[in-house]
Write an enzyme that holds these catalytic residues in place. Sequence first.
Site, mmCIF file in Angstrom:
data_model
loop_
_atom_site.group_PDB
_atom_site.id
_atom_site.type_symbol
_atom_site.label_atom_id
_atom_site.label_comp_id
_atom_site.label_asym_id
_atom_site.label_seq_id
_atom_site.Cartn_x
_atom_site.Cartn_y
_atom_site.Cartn_z
ATOM 1 N N HIS A 1 38.049 43.847 36.436
ATOM 2 C CA HIS A 1 38.885 42.676 36.691
ATOM 3 C C HIS A 1 37.948 41.520 37.048
ATOM 4 O O HIS A 1 36.880 41.743 37.609
ATOM 5 C CB HIS A 1 39.804 43.017 37.867
ATOM 6 C CG HIS A 1 40.841 41.999 38.190
ATOM 7 N ND1 HIS A 1 40.575 40.837 38.849
ATOM 8 C CD2 HIS A 1 42.185 41.991 37.954
ATOM 9 C CE1 HIS A 1 41.706 40.150 39.020
ATOM 10 N NE2 HIS A 1 42.698 40.833 38.476
ATOM 11 N N ASP B 1 36.302 49.120 43.519
ATOM 12 C CA ASP B 1 37.454 48.227 43.521
ATOM 13 C C ASP B 1 38.700 49.110 43.447
ATOM 14 O O ASP B 1 38.991 49.713 42.420
ATOM 15 C CB ASP B 1 37.348 47.286 42.310
ATOM 16 C CG ASP B 1 38.607 46.435 42.110
ATOM 17 O OD1 ASP B 1 39.632 46.705 42.764
ATOM 18 O OD2 ASP B 1 38.548 45.504 41.287
ATOM 19 N N GLN C 1 43.801 48.980 41.945
ATOM 20 C CA GLN C 1 44.754 49.848 41.254
ATOM 21 C C GLN C 1 44.697 51.279 41.779
ATOM 22 O O GLN C 1 45.682 52.013 41.684
ATOM 23 C CB GLN C 1 44.473 49.854 39.740
ATOM 24 C CG GLN C 1 44.603 48.496 39.074
ATOM 25 C CD GLN C 1 45.999 47.917 39.177
ATOM 26 O OE1 GLN C 1 46.990 48.643 39.222
ATOM 27 N NE2 GLN C 1 46.092 46.605 39.233
ATOM 28 N N LYS D 1 49.935 45.297 46.062
ATOM 29 C CA LYS D 1 50.129 46.178 44.915
ATOM 30 C C LYS D 1 50.593 47.562 45.372
ATOM 31 O O LYS D 1 50.800 48.453 44.554
ATOM 32 C CB LYS D 1 48.835 46.304 44.113
ATOM 33 C CG LYS D 1 48.410 45.016 43.409
ATOM 34 C CD LYS D 1 47.177 45.268 42.568
ATOM 35 C CE LYS D 1 46.434 43.998 42.208
ATOM 36 N NZ LYS D 1 47.127 43.186 41.207
ATOM 37 N N CYS E 1 43.311 39.296 33.443
ATOM 38 C CA CYS E 1 42.123 38.962 34.237
ATOM 39 C C CYS E 1 40.978 39.906 33.898
ATOM 40 O O CYS E 1 40.217 40.321 34.786
ATOM 41 C CB CYS E 1 42.418 39.004 35.731
ATOM 42 S SG CYS E 1 43.586 37.747 36.241
#
Lengths: 402, 156
Positions: free
Chosen positions: A118, A195, A198, A221, A360
């Site tokens: 991303h 990261d 998600q 999220k 993104c």
Amino acid sequence: MRYDVDAIRADFPIFETGIVYLDSANTSQRPRQVLEAMDEYYTKFNSNIHRGAYRFSEIATEHYESTRAKAKRFLNARSTREIVYTRGTTEGINLVAYGWGRKHLTAGDLIVLTILEHHSNIVPWQILAAEKGARLEWVDIDEQGRLRQDQFAALLEQSPKLVSFGQISNAMGTINPYAEMTAAAKAAGAMVLIDGAQGAPHAGIDVQAVGCDFYAFSGHKMLGPTGAGILYGRREVLEEMDPFLAGGDMIRTVRKEGTIYAEVPTKFEAGTMPIAQVIGLGAAFDYLEGLGMSSVRAHELEMTEYALEALSEVPDLTVYGPPASERGGVVSFDVKGIHAHDLATILDRHQVAIRAGHHCAQPLMDRLDVSATARASFYVYTKREEIDVMIEGIRDAQRIFA
Amino acid sequence: MAVQGGRPSGGSAEHGRTGGTPPSEQDEQFYREYILDHYKNPRNFGRLEAPTLSHEEDNPLCGDVVGIDLKVSDGQIEDVRFHGRGCAISQASASLLTERIKGQSLDDARKISKEDVFEDLGIAISPARVKCALLSLKVLKVGAWGLGDWSGEEEE
């Protein structure tokens, strides 16, 4: 215990609108429990934290800090001192680029990223690399959207200072072999940032077992409100990092001659923090813990398998990425002759919300040689019937564009 | 805020359902026949061999690309071609714009406003799609007239 999606949906007031919401990888919906937790703060004990010598402030502080303990448990961190509140994943990564990267990187140092990243896990490193004269290398993907581990291993032989990659790709859904990649990168002497934007909502993580140095994710999220997220950092690493934002609360003493910073994690939490949102995030951790992350993952897998099967029956439709077993609840696809934005507009008229665009992740779009894809993403409240409505909408779009 | 096209039967049901109209009927109103026709059979598509003016712009957000070539003689637009790729709105809008300006004087073409473009499209353009609809006009303004800071669409 059976996974009762209808009972779960009853906790989410937004579904009374009739929306078929297939954009949870973008931002999730929030259950009543999260909204009520924030409401309770605002209506029962609204006050600033850490400073008031009165009851409301103590209650607010207690609620605010309890989220830290929940995050520690969610991640299996060693200590609440390893839990830094941020605005979200982006701020978490920027905090590391600024507080760790600026201090430790020098000219010629290597940072390894992947083509799946991303923009939030690209741009901070580009800025840092430009400032320090460091260089960036990218791990490519194979035809199914899996990271090329042979190439990753070759890059590790160049002794990178930092390896930063997503646990799950937001654009393709690929679940990366993050534990193996972290172990290999640590063995090569690199710092590792994962990261988890998600990954945290859909899989969770055990940071001690995985052994990463940093893990950044967003609350919004994973059923929480916008404006609150978490950066996990190994305590030893956090302690020798420079602060990111400077100001109130992040200090121990301030004199005209100089300042002594507060201990971690307060050192990284300058200014009045998003108190209500952090409290809301705490309720989101509770909600997910109640469901159990393995049940969440199992439900998403079921939805993803169902969607991939249904999409495979639609003619002239290309799905990107790996098979369901290696994928989070994300399906990116392209319908021949219909631009993703046109598809999204038509689906909107069926009350179906999907994402259309580059997600993104422009380097990945370039790699796939597409300008945009349509993306449907699923979460704890997704039903098969909603996927059916989407398929119906896609067929309608094909009829209109025929 | 939706921008309502000038044609009387333009899709007024911009968001959600009204009455009992099934969604597909509204889609057909939105992607009206002639919009799809311009998308599938773009007019004045291609390149000019020796254009007087040529300019291309993209919309990085969705990857739409439109370029316009103009052949101008004695202040008249003698010929025009456009090229590009992207969504139906951006490509149909470009096709419609070339029809509008072909044979026009430069002065008249200069006066084309974003409202004119919306009127040509004749459908309601949602805020998210305004940039798609106005990309070709931007190419015309920025490229041919050097109005580097034209920000017509931002005013929406």
